[in-house]
Write a protein that holds these residues in place. Structure first.
Motif: not given
Ligand code: GCU
Length: 398
Positions: A130-133, A144-147, A122-125, A127-128
């Protein structure tokens, strides 16, 4: 048949003898008994490894030097976890060659923690939320854009609360999941010193990428010594198992619903056959493996031997009771068939029947180093699995 010779001398699949039962881990291809750990380490383990490389996954390049670039360190989960994002460059390759964007989440309250390393899709982002990822280039290019879409799958808060970290990257960093050997890292290694039919397929490439993750984690002072676990789901579980089998720096292996090409043997598998998997996903394996379609009994290896390469390190095969395509029952045979190699090492592999399910207790009294764990699910990963996985890790990583 002797598999200790050079790859060019390996037999063609059609010339190999039929062996309907799972090959004995403690009998060499030449028919000799493996009686000691030294026999295992010096002869049997290397010949099994080479047979998997030659006949199934393909040969990967030797361990390269890496350069690690730290991109950012920050906190997430209300300060409870530290996120470090690093890019792993393969030093011998040109600057524009693929590199791995590894996100490492560790408990902020601990100086060191054991870490689960796993590929995400899903991309690293994912996983949670959070805009920090960082949304990595690979993830963006893959649309893959969804956090946080996979937050209930990775259960990061649960891991952090129980004192574990998570390190993850997207498999397309190293090789996109497509039947094209020129779109990932493999194009830079077309001079491997083996016949081209035995060059690495995508699963071996992902496993090699995981090993580069292990390179980075081994240098990371926040990762506990002897605390690297590898996990993966389905096709990524096949890669996790292969990495765990090949790399003894990995301390715990969790192939989740890994199926054919993972924990599940090819022999007597009435679900996904070699013919089916190599037809649907020709790029996952080398170009020798498809010849075993319709004749799995001619394979000199089967997947229990890949499990046995993990010995004496712990392995937990997690399965969904309703995940029929992965054939959990046959996977259990594979796990059990690796037990003699644990015994050879003087370790307890299987306890009782080697199977725990649902809310069964996972304690030092009820499990050994080899376990199949099942939940009443189809093809998914969720909190219930993590409860059991972390119980198993508590026993073996601390
Ligand atoms: C397909 C494939 C499996 C694989 C799965 C997945 O179903 O046949 O071998 O494990 O995809 O990766 O989800």
């Amino acid at each position: 048949m002797d598999h200790t010779t050079s790859p060019a001398e390996y037999l063609a699949p059609s010339a190999l003898p039929a062996q309907p039962a799972l090959p004995d881990p403690l009998v060499t291809f030449g028919g000799g008994d493996v009686e000691t750990v030294t026999d295992w380490k010096q002869h049997r383990r290397p010949e099994i490894r080479r047979a998997f490389e030659h006949y199934v996954y393909g040969y990967a390049p030797a361990r390269p030097s890496i350069d690690i670039e730290t991109k950012q360190t920050t906190t997430v989960l209300d300060g409870r976890a530290t996120l470090t994002e690093r890019t792993i460059h393969i030093a011998e390759l040109p600057a524009d060659a693929p590199s791995i964007d590894l996100a490492v989440f560790t408990p902020a309250t601990r100086d060191t923690a054991p870490v689960f390393l796993g590929l995400n899709n899903t991309g690293n982002h994912g996983v949670i939320d959070d805009s920090a990822v960082t949304i990595t280039d690979t993830a963006a290019e893959s649309g893959l854009e969804d956090r946080g879409v996979a937050s209930e799958y990775w259960c990061l808060e649960q891991l952090i609360d129980r004192g574990y970290g998570l390190a993850t990257f997207h498999p397309a960093d190293i090789d996109p999941d497509r039947d094209d050997p020129t779109d990932g890292i493999r194009q830079y290694y077309d001079d491997l010193p083996v016949p081209s039919v035995a060059h690495w397929g995508t699963i071996a490439t992902w496993a090699w990428g995981l090993q580069r993750g292990v390179d980075a984690l081994s240098e990371d002072r926040t990762v506990e010594t002897d605390g690297i676990a590898v996990i993966g789901h389905s096709r990524l579980g096949k890669a996790a198992l292969l990495a765990g089998a090949l790399d003894e720096r990995i301390d715990l292996v969790v192939p989740h619903q890994s199926g054919t090409g993972g924990v599940t043997p090819a022999r007597d598998n009435d679900q996904e056959t070699i013919a089916a998997i190599t037809e649907a996903f020709p790029h996952w394996f080398n170009d020798v493996f498809p010849a075993f379609g319709g004749r799995p009994e001619r394979l000199p290896v089967d997947q229990h031997l890949l499990v046995s390469l993990v010995a004496p390190r712990p392995l937990m095969d997690t399965e969904g009771a309703r995940d029929y395509w992965t054939n959990p029952g046959r996977a259990l045979d594979s796990v059990r068939a690796a037990d003699p190699v644990y015994e050879l090492h003087g370790e307890t592999g299987i306890v009782n029947d080697g199977l725990r399910s649902g809310d069964d207790a996972i304690t030092p009294e009820t499990v050994g180093r080899l376990l199949q764990y099942r939940r009443e699910t189809a093809h998914t990963l969720n909190r219930g699995y993590w409860d059991a996985i972390l119980d198993f890790a508590d026993i073996h990583l601390s």
